[in-house]
Each structure stands twice: as C-alpha cells, then as structure tokens.
Design a protein around this motif. Structure first.
Motif, PDB file in Angstrom:
ATOM      1  N   LEU A   1      20.909  31.887  24.191  1.00  0.00           N
ATOM      2  CA  LEU A   1      22.302  31.451  24.268  1.00  0.00           C
ATOM      3  C   LEU A   1      23.177  32.383  23.444  1.00  0.00           C
ATOM      4  CD1 LEU A   1      22.044  27.561  23.830  1.00  0.00           C
ATOM      5  CD2 LEU A   1      22.070  28.879  25.961  1.00  0.00           C
ATOM      6  N   THR A   2      24.413  32.596  23.889  1.00  0.00           N
ATOM      7  CA  THR A   2      25.365  33.386  23.112  1.00  0.00           C
ATOM      8  C   THR A   2      25.825  32.583  21.895  1.00  0.00           C
ATOM      9  OG1 THR A   2      27.281  32.527  24.312  1.00  0.00           O
ATOM     10  CG2 THR A   2      26.199  34.512  25.206  1.00  0.00           C
ATOM     11  N   ALA A   3      26.553  33.244  21.010  1.00  0.00           N
ATOM     12  CA  ALA A   3      27.097  32.551  19.842  1.00  0.00           C
ATOM     13  C   ALA A   3      27.971  31.384  20.279  1.00  0.00           C
ATOM     14  CB  ALA A   3      27.899  33.526  18.986  1.00  0.00           C
ATOM     15  N   ARG A   4      28.832  31.624  21.254  1.00  0.00           N
ATOM     16  CA  ARG A   4      29.707  30.567  21.770  1.00  0.00           C
ATOM     17  C   ARG A   4      28.881  29.377  22.261  1.00  0.00           C
ATOM     18  NH1 ARG A   4      34.704  29.929  24.301  1.00  0.00           N
ATOM     19  NH2 ARG A   4      35.237  32.104  23.869  1.00  0.00           N
ATOM     20  N   GLU A   5      27.853  29.659  23.050  1.00  0.00           N
ATOM     21  CA  GLU A   5      27.023  28.592  23.611  1.00  0.00           C
ATOM     22  C   GLU A   5      26.247  27.858  22.524  1.00  0.00           C
ATOM     23  OE1 GLU A   5      26.270  30.681  27.987  1.00  0.00           O
ATOM     24  OE2 GLU A   5      24.932  31.096  26.293  1.00  0.00           O
ATOM     25  N   ASN A   6      25.793  28.590  21.513  1.00  0.00           N
ATOM     26  CA  ASN A   6      25.094  27.945  20.395  1.00  0.00           C
ATOM     27  C   ASN A   6      26.014  27.005  19.632  1.00  0.00           C
ATOM     28  OD1 ASN A   6      22.152  28.631  19.580  1.00  0.00           O
ATOM     29  ND2 ASN A   6      22.929  30.604  20.320  1.00  0.00           N
ATOM     30  N   ILE A   7      27.248  27.439  19.428  1.00  0.00           N
ATOM     31  CA  ILE A   7      28.210  26.612  18.691  1.00  0.00           C
ATOM     32  C   ILE A   7      28.521  25.334  19.459  1.00  0.00           C
ATOM     33  CG2 ILE A   7      30.594  26.495  17.852  1.00  0.00           C
ATOM     34  CD1 ILE A   7      30.363  29.548  17.310  1.00  0.00           C
ATOM     35  N   LEU A   8      28.651  25.464  20.770  1.00  0.00           N
ATOM     36  CA  LEU A   8      29.021  24.317  21.609  1.00  0.00           C
ATOM     37  C   LEU A   8      27.834  23.427  21.974  1.00  0.00           C
ATOM     38  CD1 LEU A   8      31.519  26.060  24.063  1.00  0.00           C
ATOM     39  CD2 LEU A   8      32.095  24.563  22.137  1.00  0.00           C
ATOM     40  N   LEU A   9      26.628  23.878  21.678  1.00  0.00           N
ATOM     41  CA  LEU A   9      25.424  23.156  22.098  1.00  0.00           C
ATOM     42  C   LEU A   9      25.403  21.681  21.685  1.00  0.00           C
ATOM     43  CD1 LEU A   9      22.701  23.341  23.539  1.00  0.00           C
ATOM     44  CD2 LEU A   9      21.688  24.058  21.349  1.00  0.00           C
ATOM     45  N   PRO A  10      25.780  21.321  20.440  1.00  0.00           N
ATOM     46  CA  PRO A  10      25.761  19.895  20.076  1.00  0.00           C
ATOM     47  C   PRO A  10      26.624  19.030  20.981  1.00  0.00           C
ATOM     48  CG  PRO A  10      26.008  21.263  18.122  1.00  0.00           C
ATOM     49  CD  PRO A  10      26.171  22.169  19.306  1.00  0.00           C
TER      50      PRO A  10
ATOM     51  N   MET B   1      23.180  40.139  16.462  1.00  0.00           N
ATOM     52  CA  MET B   1      23.968  39.785  15.275  1.00  0.00           C
ATOM     53  C   MET B   1      23.192  40.076  13.996  1.00  0.00           C
ATOM     54  SD  MET B   1      25.231  35.969  16.346  1.00  0.00           S
ATOM     55  CE  MET B   1      25.183  35.489  18.071  1.00  0.00           C
ATOM     56  N   SER B   2      23.929  40.270  12.897  1.00  0.00           N
ATOM     57  CA  SER B   2      23.314  40.379  11.577  1.00  0.00           C
ATOM     58  C   SER B   2      22.943  38.982  11.080  1.00  0.00           C
ATOM     59  CB  SER B   2      24.288  41.028  10.597  1.00  0.00           C
ATOM     60  OG  SER B   2      25.384  40.149  10.340  1.00  0.00           O
ATOM     61  N   GLY B   3      22.150  38.927  10.013  1.00  0.00           N
ATOM     62  CA  GLY B   3      21.786  37.631   9.443  1.00  0.00           C
ATOM     63  C   GLY B   3      22.990  36.843   8.981  1.00  0.00           C
ATOM     64  N   GLY B   4      23.954  37.536   8.380  1.00  0.00           N
ATOM     65  CA  GLY B   4      25.162  36.860   7.929  1.00  0.00           C
ATOM     66  C   GLY B   4      25.958  36.277   9.072  1.00  0.00           C
ATOM     67  N   GLN B   5      26.066  37.023  10.169  1.00  0.00           N
ATOM     68  CA  GLN B   5      26.779  36.528  11.345  1.00  0.00           C
ATOM     69  C   GLN B   5      26.072  35.326  11.952  1.00  0.00           C
ATOM     70  OE1 GLN B   5      26.786  40.222  13.522  1.00  0.00           O
ATOM     71  NE2 GLN B   5      28.911  40.693  12.985  1.00  0.00           N
ATOM     72  N   LYS B   6      24.745  35.387  12.012  1.00  0.00           N
ATOM     73  CA  LYS B   6      23.978  34.260  12.549  1.00  0.00           C
ATOM     74  C   LYS B   6      24.252  32.982  11.760  1.00  0.00           C
ATOM     75  CE  LYS B   6      20.012  36.968  14.192  1.00  0.00           C
ATOM     76  NZ  LYS B   6      18.561  37.216  13.990  1.00  0.00           N
ATOM     77  N   GLN B   7      24.256  33.098  10.421  1.00  0.00           N
ATOM     78  CA  GLN B   7      24.452  31.894   9.620  1.00  0.00           C
ATOM     79  C   GLN B   7      25.874  31.384   9.712  1.00  0.00           C
ATOM     80  OE1 GLN B   7      22.877  29.513   8.952  1.00  0.00           O
ATOM     81  NE2 GLN B   7      22.047  29.446   6.866  1.00  0.00           N
ATOM     82  N   ARG B   8      26.835  32.277   9.896  1.00  0.00           N
ATOM     83  CA  ARG B   8      28.215  31.821  10.065  1.00  0.00           C
ATOM     84  C   ARG B   8      28.402  31.158  11.431  1.00  0.00           C
ATOM     85  NH1 ARG B   8      29.155  36.797   7.622  1.00  0.00           N
ATOM     86  NH2 ARG B   8      30.328  37.715   9.354  1.00  0.00           N
ATOM     87  N   VAL B   9      27.692  31.639  12.442  1.00  0.00           N
ATOM     88  CA  VAL B   9      27.691  30.970  13.755  1.00  0.00           C
ATOM     89  C   VAL B   9      27.071  29.580  13.607  1.00  0.00           C
ATOM     90  CG1 VAL B   9      26.633  30.979  16.064  1.00  0.00           C
ATOM     91  CG2 VAL B   9      27.672  33.075  15.156  1.00  0.00           C
ATOM     92  N   ALA B  10      25.969  29.502  12.858  1.00  0.00           N
ATOM     93  CA  ALA B  10      25.307  28.214  12.626  1.00  0.00           C
ATOM     94  C   ALA B  10      26.232  27.254  11.884  1.00  0.00           C
ATOM     95  CB  ALA B  10      24.013  28.420  11.849  1.00  0.00           C
ATOM     96  N   ALA B  11      27.022  27.789  10.946  1.00  0.00           N
ATOM     97  CA  ALA B  11      27.964  26.950  10.204  1.00  0.00           C
ATOM     98  C   ALA B  11      29.051  26.413  11.135  1.00  0.00           C
ATOM     99  CB  ALA B  11      28.586  27.742   9.060  1.00  0.00           C
ATOM    100  N   ALA B  12      29.535  27.263  12.036  1.00  0.00           N
ATOM    101  CA  ALA B  12      30.537  26.819  13.016  1.00  0.00           C
ATOM    102  C   ALA B  12      29.952  25.727  13.907  1.00  0.00           C
ATOM    103  CB  ALA B  12      31.016  28.007  13.848  1.00  0.00           C
ATOM    104  N   ARG B  13      28.695  25.884  14.289  1.00  0.00           N
ATOM    105  CA  ARG B  13      28.026  24.851  15.098  1.00  0.00           C
ATOM    106  C   ARG B  13      27.975  23.518  14.349  1.00  0.00           C
ATOM    107  NH1 ARG B  13      21.910  26.099  16.195  1.00  0.00           N
ATOM    108  NH2 ARG B  13      21.947  25.765  13.938  1.00  0.00           N
ATOM    109  N   ALA B  14      27.690  23.572  13.044  1.00  0.00           N
ATOM    110  CA  ALA B  14      27.620  22.352  12.245  1.00  0.00           C
ATOM    111  C   ALA B  14      28.966  21.645  12.153  1.00  0.00           C
ATOM    112  CB  ALA B  14      27.095  22.670  10.848  1.00  0.00           C
ATOM    113  N   LEU B  15      30.046  22.408  12.315  1.00  0.00           N
ATOM    114  CA  LEU B  15      31.391  21.870  12.124  1.00  0.00           C
ATOM    115  C   LEU B  15      32.134  21.564  13.422  1.00  0.00           C
ATOM    116  CD1 LEU B  15      32.292  24.282   9.230  1.00  0.00           C
ATOM    117  CD2 LEU B  15      32.462  21.799   9.040  1.00  0.00           C
ATOM    118  N   ILE B  16      31.591  21.983  14.560  1.00  0.00           N
ATOM    119  CA  ILE B  16      32.331  21.923  15.822  1.00  0.00           C
ATOM    120  C   ILE B  16      32.750  20.503  16.197  1.00  0.00           C
ATOM    121  CG2 ILE B  16      30.247  21.784  17.255  1.00  0.00           C
ATOM    122  CD1 ILE B  16      33.517  23.649  18.103  1.00  0.00           C
TER     123      ILE B  16
END
Length: 260
Positions: free
Chosen positions: A104-113, A148-163
C-alpha cells in the motif's frame, strides 16, 4: 469535556500471567488518571509492566482485576462490536516498527483504519492533507514503504494513528527504530500536534530525549508507580526536564541503559 475531567482512568489494575504454581504479576494494582490534552510518558526497567499496561489500555490484554475507563466507560468489559468500535474510533496506535503494509502507498496506509472500520475515506481527505503537511510527508503520499526512509515511515504511521481523530493516541516506543535526528523530528511533530490540537498522547519509551517532550512522566517499577515527574516547574525547560528524567532513571537501577 472540560480540561478538569479525566479522559482515562486506570483503577487498581492487576495483570497476572501463568497458573497458580507459576504466577507472574506484571501489574500490581496500578492507578493513575490522564486528563484531556496531556502528553504522558511511561518509563520503567525491562519487566516493569509498562508494555502490559499499554496493551491493557489498548484492549489487547484483559486485566486480571481492576478497571480501565475511557471517557467514563469501562473498556475492560467491551466485547464484539463495542470493542471493535472502541479500537477503531477512540484510540490511535503508533508502533515501534511502523507496521506499514508494503503493498500500500503512504496514502493508503494512512487511510487503512477508515476502510477497516467502514468509514468513508473521502470524508477525511482534508484531515489527510493537514496531517501530511504537519508531518512533512506530502511528497511521499504516493510512494510505497520501500521507497521511504525510516523517519518518513514512522511519520506516515503517526498520521495513520491520528487520521480518525481518536480520543487518545497510544505510542509504543515510537522512536525505538529511529536514529537521533529522525527521533527528534518525530517528537517535535507529535509535541506540536499535542499543543496545537490538544491531542492526548500516552507514550511508553526508554528514550529520555523522547520523554523530555512529555508534560508528565510516570516511572513504573514492579507493576506500580515508583515516581512521577512533571515538566512544569518554576524555571523548567525541556533540557532541565531531561536531566531530571535521567536522575530518576538512575535511581531505578542501572542507569539509562537498563530503562526499557
């Protein structure tokens, strides 16, 4: 909800593993409250019970006794649809190892929940764009995790947690897989969102630098609260809070290397 209200209440929570002949008490009647908009850190030595505590709040584990209340509701008793709704709308979870889906792309990962819990992602497009800007991940929204870099991955994960605009974000060692630079960036972003949006965050960490961004720290030892620190003291700064955290960590035994 007024700021004086209790968002989260952990009341005399015990968690025992094993049978009568080999019981291990991970939590020994721990009690504390979290108010709306707080950034609370949980620290303690390996085996102190902090991860068990986080998993009880996340409903991944059921306490042996005691209660965990969110917005006045006893979440420890939730089952079935009620439990799924709680997990989907009331909490956001930020993992140490990102836990992004590679296909999944970053967008799709964020919207997954939202997809999982039957919400229409179109209703969250404005929220997605705002989070992408806050976490500086606008340029990676259409990229896959391997790009993505590790930092970008975790920031994407943080956005997912907050979406989904959760009542509380639970973060489990969110800087554990990051280098110093990216750990600081992540904590600055989380701290900013906590301050500007009043997002309530409860974070388990072994990292004193990460913990220094919190407004309060609970130190756990043998399944109970050993000590508490608050950032706001006369003349207090993040650097002075960091030094105070290190002092307590040393008192826990073994210094910072033993605080996991």
């Amino acid at each position: 909800m007024k700021i004086s209200d209790k968002l989260l209440e952990v009341q005399e929570v015990h968690k025992i593993y094993g049978g009568e002949q080999s019981e291990t008490a991970a939590l020994n009647g721990i009690t504390f409250d979290v108010v709306p908009g707080e950034f609370l850190g949980i620290m303690g030595a390996s085996g102190s019970g902090k991860t068990t505590l986080l998993n009880c709040i996340a409903t991944m584990l059921k306490p042996t006794s005691g209660q965990v209340l969110l917005e006045g509701q006893n979440i420890s008793s939730f089952r079935g649809t009620q439990l799924a709704k709680y997990r989907g709308s009331k909490i956001g979870y930020l993992f140490q190892e990102f836990e992004l889906l590679d296909n999944l792309t970053a967008r799709e990962n964020i919207l997954l929940p939202l997809f999982i819990h039957g919400e229409n992602p179109k209703n969250k497009e404005k929220r997605l764009q705002k989070l992408a800007k806050q976490f500086d991940i606008e340029k990676v929204l259409n990229k896959f995790p391997y790009q993505m870099s590790g930092g970008q991955k975790q920031r994407v994960a943080a956005a997912r947690a907050l979406i989904s605009n959760p009542s509380i974000v639970l973060a489990d060692e969110p800087t554990g897989a990051l280098d110093t630079k990216n750990a600081k960036i992540l904590m600055e972003k989380l701290s900013s969102i906590n301050e500007t949006e009043g997002t309530t965050i409860l974070m388990v960490t072994h990292d004193a630098n990460a913990a220094s961004f919190c407004s309060r720290i609970l130190f756990i030892q043998d399944g109970v609260i050993f000590h508490e620190l608050r950032k706001k003291v006369p003349g207090g700064t993040r650097n002075s809070f960091y030094e105070r955290i290190l002092t307590v960590m040393a008192q826990l035994g073994g210094g910072s290397t033993n605080v996991l």
